[in-house]
Design a protein around this motif. Structure first.
Motif, PDB file in Angstrom:
ATOM      1  N   ALA A 119       0.729  -1.454  -0.025  1.00 34.48           N
ATOM      2  CA  ALA A 119      -0.141  -0.102  -0.074  1.00 34.48           C
ATOM      3  C   ALA A 119       0.887   1.193   0.153  1.00 34.48           C
ATOM      4  O   ALA A 119       0.517   2.138  -0.710  1.00 34.48           O
ATOM      5  CB  ALA A 119      -0.888  -0.152   1.145  1.00 34.48           C
ATOM      6  N   ALA A 120       1.973   1.325   0.771  1.00 34.42           N
ATOM      7  CA  ALA A 120       2.731   2.266   0.656  1.00 34.42           C
ATOM      8  C   ALA A 120       3.413   2.628  -0.506  1.00 34.42           C
ATOM      9  O   ALA A 120       3.664   3.724  -1.052  1.00 34.42           O
ATOM     10  CB  ALA A 120       4.083   2.282   1.793  1.00 34.42           C
ATOM     11  N   GLY A 121       4.012   1.529  -1.226  1.00 34.61           N
ATOM     12  CA  GLY A 121       4.393   1.489  -2.673  1.00 34.61           C
ATOM     13  C   GLY A 121       3.521   2.253  -3.734  1.00 34.61           C
ATOM     14  O   GLY A 121       3.745   3.058  -4.471  1.00 34.61           O
ATOM     15  N   MET A 122       2.057   1.778  -3.533  1.00 33.98           N
ATOM     16  CA  MET A 122       1.228   2.286  -4.306  1.00 33.98           C
ATOM     17  C   MET A 122       1.031   3.678  -4.026  1.00 33.98           C
ATOM     18  O   MET A 122       0.716   4.671  -5.083  1.00 33.98           O
ATOM     19  CB  MET A 122      -0.030   1.607  -4.271  1.00 33.98           C
ATOM     20  N   ALA A 123       0.766   4.023  -2.830  1.00 32.95           N
ATOM     21  CA  ALA A 123       0.728   5.627  -2.378  1.00 32.95           C
ATOM     22  C   ALA A 123       1.767   6.458  -3.026  1.00 32.95           C
ATOM     23  O   ALA A 123       1.617   7.498  -3.399  1.00 32.95           O
ATOM     24  CB  ALA A 123       0.591   5.490  -0.843  1.00 32.95           C
ATOM     25  N   THR A 124       2.972   5.991  -2.819  1.00 32.60           N
ATOM     26  CA  THR A 124       4.117   6.515  -3.462  1.00 32.60           C
ATOM     27  C   THR A 124       4.154   6.775  -5.082  1.00 32.60           C
ATOM     28  O   THR A 124       4.588   7.890  -5.511  1.00 32.60           O
ATOM     29  CB  THR A 124       5.446   5.800  -3.178  1.00 32.60           C
ATOM     30  N   LEU A 125       3.725   5.733  -5.680  1.00 30.57           N
ATOM     31  CA  LEU A 125       3.548   5.751  -7.099  1.00 30.57           C
ATOM     32  C   LEU A 125       2.524   6.823  -7.549  1.00 30.57           C
ATOM     33  O   LEU A 125       2.651   7.615  -8.441  1.00 30.57           O
ATOM     34  CB  LEU A 125       3.460   4.559  -7.681  1.00 30.57           C
ATOM     35  N   ASP A 126       1.249   6.642  -6.743  1.00 27.10           N
ATOM     36  CA  ASP A 126       0.131   7.685  -7.049  1.00 27.10           C
ATOM     37  C   ASP A 126       0.722   9.121  -6.727  1.00 27.10           C
ATOM     38  O   ASP A 126       0.371  10.109  -7.664  1.00 27.10           O
ATOM     39  CB  ASP A 126      -1.022   7.333  -6.015  1.00 27.10           C
ATOM     40  N   VAL A 130       2.682   8.166 -11.466  1.00 24.61           N
ATOM     41  CA  VAL A 130       3.272   6.922 -12.123  1.00 24.61           C
ATOM     42  C   VAL A 130       2.087   5.982 -12.170  1.00 24.61           C
ATOM     43  O   VAL A 130       1.530   5.516 -11.240  1.00 24.61           O
ATOM     44  CB  VAL A 130       4.399   6.101 -11.298  1.00 24.61           C
ATOM     45  N   ALA A 131       1.766   5.294 -13.553  1.00 26.48           N
ATOM     46  CA  ALA A 131       0.617   4.652 -13.668  1.00 26.48           C
ATOM     47  C   ALA A 131       1.119   3.169 -13.679  1.00 26.48           C
ATOM     48  O   ALA A 131       2.408   2.577 -13.737  1.00 26.48           O
ATOM     49  CB  ALA A 131       0.006   4.626 -15.027  1.00 26.48           C
ATOM     50  N   TYR A 132       0.133   2.315 -13.026  1.00 25.83           N
ATOM     51  CA  TYR A 132       0.355   0.853 -12.884  1.00 25.83           C
ATOM     52  C   TYR A 132      -0.957   0.193 -12.991  1.00 25.83           C
ATOM     53  O   TYR A 132      -1.793   0.653 -13.299  1.00 25.83           O
ATOM     54  CB  TYR A 132       1.084   0.590 -11.581  1.00 25.83           C
ATOM     55  N   GLU A 133      -0.748  -1.362 -13.455  1.00 31.33           N
ATOM     56  CA  GLU A 133      -1.858  -2.066 -13.707  1.00 31.33           C
ATOM     57  C   GLU A 133      -2.946  -2.127 -12.633  1.00 31.33           C
ATOM     58  O   GLU A 133      -2.520  -2.252 -11.348  1.00 31.33           O
ATOM     59  CB  GLU A 133      -1.483  -3.588 -14.143  1.00 31.33           C
ATOM     60  N   GLY A 134      -3.865  -2.002 -12.879  1.00 33.61           N
ATOM     61  CA  GLY A 134      -4.972  -2.184 -11.949  1.00 33.61           C
ATOM     62  C   GLY A 134      -5.117  -3.455 -11.121  1.00 33.61           C
ATOM     63  O   GLY A 134      -5.793  -3.588  -9.979  1.00 33.61           O
ATOM     64  N   PHE A 135      -4.607  -4.490 -11.751  1.00 33.05           N
ATOM     65  CA  PHE A 135      -4.667  -5.874 -10.993  1.00 33.05           C
ATOM     66  C   PHE A 135      -3.623  -6.079 -10.300  1.00 33.05           C
ATOM     67  O   PHE A 135      -3.420  -7.081  -9.731  1.00 33.05           O
ATOM     68  CB  PHE A 135      -4.840  -6.871 -12.130  1.00 33.05           C
ATOM     69  N   ILE A 136      -2.710  -5.142  -9.923  1.00 32.41           N
ATOM     70  CA  ILE A 136      -1.613  -5.425  -9.070  1.00 32.41           C
ATOM     71  C   ILE A 136      -2.025  -6.100  -7.647  1.00 32.41           C
ATOM     72  O   ILE A 136      -1.288  -6.835  -7.136  1.00 32.41           O
ATOM     73  CB  ILE A 136      -0.800  -4.089  -8.731  1.00 32.41           C
ATOM     74  N   GLY A 289       5.380   0.994 -13.650  1.00 28.94           N
ATOM     75  CA  GLY A 289       4.906   1.259 -12.466  1.00 28.94           C
ATOM     76  C   GLY A 289       4.507  -0.191 -11.854  1.00 28.94           C
ATOM     77  O   GLY A 289       4.799  -0.530 -10.643  1.00 28.94           O
ATOM     78  N   GLY A 290       4.094  -1.092 -12.779  1.00 29.34           N
ATOM     79  CA  GLY A 290       3.885  -2.428 -12.136  1.00 29.34           C
ATOM     80  C   GLY A 290       5.084  -3.258 -11.752  1.00 29.34           C
ATOM     81  O   GLY A 290       5.291  -4.009 -10.827  1.00 29.34           O
ATOM     82  N   VAL A 291       6.170  -3.138 -12.548  1.00 29.49           N
ATOM     83  CA  VAL A 291       7.754  -3.663 -12.347  1.00 29.49           C
ATOM     84  C   VAL A 291       8.070  -3.179 -11.041  1.00 29.49           C
ATOM     85  O   VAL A 291       8.403  -4.076  -9.993  1.00 29.49           O
ATOM     86  CB  VAL A 291       8.648  -3.058 -13.123  1.00 29.49           C
ATOM     87  N   THR A 292       7.826  -1.883 -10.867  1.00 31.29           N
ATOM     88  CA  THR A 292       8.419  -1.366  -9.398  1.00 31.29           C
ATOM     89  C   THR A 292       7.481  -2.019  -8.263  1.00 31.29           C
ATOM     90  O   THR A 292       8.151  -2.336  -7.070  1.00 31.29           O
ATOM     91  CB  THR A 292       7.992   0.107  -9.385  1.00 31.29           C
ATOM     92  N   LEU A 293       6.262  -2.256  -8.488  1.00 31.97           N
ATOM     93  CA  LEU A 293       5.321  -2.585  -7.382  1.00 31.97           C
ATOM     94  C   LEU A 293       5.542  -4.321  -6.983  1.00 31.97           C
ATOM     95  O   LEU A 293       5.480  -4.807  -6.195  1.00 31.97           O
ATOM     96  CB  LEU A 293       3.965  -2.501  -7.618  1.00 31.97           C
ATOM     97  N   LEU A 294       6.041  -5.079  -8.270  1.00 41.32           N
ATOM     98  CA  LEU A 294       6.629  -6.219  -7.972  1.00 41.32           C
ATOM     99  C   LEU A 294       7.616  -6.576  -7.201  1.00 41.32           C
ATOM    100  O   LEU A 294       7.812  -7.203  -6.351  1.00 41.32           O
ATOM    101  CB  LEU A 294       6.672  -7.087  -9.309  1.00 41.32           C
ATOM    102  N   ALA A 295       8.653  -5.314  -7.532  1.00 37.36           N
ATOM    103  CA  ALA A 295       9.905  -5.394  -6.709  1.00 37.36           C
ATOM    104  C   ALA A 295       9.631  -5.227  -5.202  1.00 37.36           C
ATOM    105  O   ALA A 295      10.076  -5.632  -4.148  1.00 37.36           O
ATOM    106  CB  ALA A 295      10.865  -4.356  -7.470  1.00 37.36           C
ATOM    107  N   ILE A 296       8.573  -4.219  -5.214  1.00 38.14           N
ATOM    108  CA  ILE A 296       8.272  -3.978  -3.718  1.00 38.14           C
ATOM    109  C   ILE A 296       7.559  -5.199  -2.935  1.00 38.14           C
ATOM    110  O   ILE A 296       7.920  -5.210  -1.665  1.00 38.14           O
ATOM    111  CB  ILE A 296       7.184  -2.519  -3.508  1.00 38.14           C
ATOM    112  N   MET A 297       6.806  -5.736  -3.665  1.00 37.21           N
ATOM    113  CA  MET A 297       6.318  -6.972  -2.926  1.00 37.21           C
ATOM    114  C   MET A 297       7.133  -7.979  -2.673  1.00 37.21           C
ATOM    115  O   MET A 297       7.301  -8.603  -1.687  1.00 37.21           O
ATOM    116  CB  MET A 297       5.303  -7.526  -4.014  1.00 37.21           C
ATOM    117  N   ILE A 338      11.595   1.804  -1.271  1.00 35.37           N
ATOM    118  CA  ILE A 338      10.801   2.047  -2.312  1.00 35.37           C
ATOM    119  C   ILE A 338      11.629   3.136  -3.323  1.00 35.37           C
ATOM    120  O   ILE A 338      11.276   2.809  -4.595  1.00 35.37           O
ATOM    121  CB  ILE A 338       9.566   2.524  -1.713  1.00 35.37           C
ATOM    122  N   PRO A 339      12.084   3.964  -2.878  1.00 31.91           N
ATOM    123  CA  PRO A 339      12.614   5.082  -3.946  1.00 31.91           C
ATOM    124  C   PRO A 339      13.839   4.383  -4.910  1.00 31.91           C
ATOM    125  O   PRO A 339      13.833   4.923  -5.965  1.00 31.91           O
ATOM    126  CB  PRO A 339      13.340   6.028  -3.019  1.00 31.91           C
TER     127      PRO A 339
END
Length: 351
Positions: A119-126, A130-136, A289-297, A338-339
């Motif tokens: 959630a913190a990663g999504m908030a940072t991208l938002d 930075v756009a990312y897939e809705g299915f993340i 953005g999706g790549v970033t969130l996969l790394a954060i996960m 995250i950064p």
């Protein structure tokens, strides 16, 4: 100096969050000899509700996702969960004094996903636009369940090998056939895997996931599970804190192993996630953005579904080790990273 200031601020923020605050509160109660006890049936009921909620939420996310676009990232998420457990469990048990059970439980949490870190990663991208897939959010259960099931199954297999060695004077491992070099035959492996999926914690998680995908539990999810979630989680963390303190003495001789692992593993795991995310980008057009969130996960470590699942499935494992390493150190390091993953994704692909 700025990094140290940011690290201190992040740690302070984590200590103020309910998850860690109630965990520390439970440890303080135990340290001062409090007689507070939560009955075992109440604990089991709380765990069941929490894991049903996590499973339902994940299933609803999967149901609403584009299945074709989801397939490759979901496969990579599951692979990450399994690989992190295999490598982490092996790495931790290289240290003298770290039991196979504790090592696997700790690696299981680091292979699973922290909802708060995601959630913190999504908030940072938002915030950065930075756009990312809705299915993340739907990738969560693939990595989470893969890691937890792998950790539990391998820990049980290790325990079974130990029992076999003791009962046969160490000859069991040497006399197994070619299909059982690990010292556990195929029937035992099947039994362990079956028992793992039938265990109360994994059963609640999986049935919640199935109902979320194939049914329409939205109304009961919003009216019952969602409002109760944080309150139930606070009770769980209080229990985990009291139990962790009671077993803290077991950790003193090998605490350095868990500290080193908790500080370095999030970065290494995140880089693994970043690498597979870039592969998914070239295969399917997976966004930066999706790549970033996969790394954060991949960098995160479970703070919700993992602790109760492991506590129920591996009661022999020391919660001071796996919860302390994950929630106490792993989560702040993952959030601070995250950064880094944003910068790498931007450099490799471009936002």
């Amino acid at each position: 100096m700025d990094f140290l200031t940011e690290l201190a601020a992040t740690l302070l923020t984590q200590f103020q969050k309910p998850t860690l605050a109630f965990l520390i509160g439970g440890m303080l109660l135990a340290a001062f000899g409090s007689k507070l006890e939560v009955p075992e049936p109440v604990y089991k009921f709380v765990v069941m509700l929490l894991l049903l909620k996590v499973g339902l939420g994940a299933g609803m996310s999967v149901r609403e996702a584009d299945v074709v676009a989801l397939a490759v990232p979901a496969f990579f998420a599951a692979v990450l969960g399994v690989v992190i457990v295999l490598v982490g469990g092996r790495t931790l048990t290289l240290w003298s004094g770290v039991s196979r059970m504790d090592g696997m439980a700790t690696a299981g949490l680091f292979g699973a996903v922290s909802a708060s870190t995601l959630a913190a990663g999504m908030a940072t991208l938002d915030a950065e636009g930075v756009a990312y897939e809705g299915f993340i959010g739907a990738l969560y259960p693939f990595m989470d369940i893969a890691a937890l099931v792998t950790a539990i199954a391998l820990a049980r297999m290790s325990a079974q090998r130990g029992l076999a060695a003791v009962s046969s004077g160490g000859a069991a491992t040497m006399t197994m056939g070619s299909g059982s070099a690990s010292g556990v035959d195929g029937d035992v492996v099947r039994t362990i895997l079956t028992d793992t999926f039938r265990s109360p914690a994994i059963s609640a998680l999986v049935i919640g996931l199935a109902i979320g995908v194939f049914a329409r539990p939205d109304a009961v999810f919003e009216s019952f599970y969602q409002p109760m979630f944080h309150g139930l989680l606070s009770i769980l963390m209080l229990i985990m804190g009291m139990e962790a303190w009671a077993r803290l003495s077991e950790l003193k001789k090998v605490a350095h192993a868990y500290i080193l692992y908790a500080v370095t593993a999030p970065i290494l795991h995140g880089l693994m996630g970043l690498g597979l995310g870039v592969v998914a980008h070239h295969m399917t057009g997976f966004s930066a953005g999706g790549v970033t969130l996969l790394a954060i996960m991949a960098a995160s470590s479970s703070d919700i579904s993992g602790p109760p699942t492991l506590r129920a499935a591996l009661p022999e494992a020391n919660p001071s080790a796996y919860v302390g390493a994950s929630t106490g150190l792993g989560t702040p390091v993952a959030i601070l990273s995250i950064p880094l993953f944003m910068a790498l994704s931007d450099w490799l692909i471009g936002f």
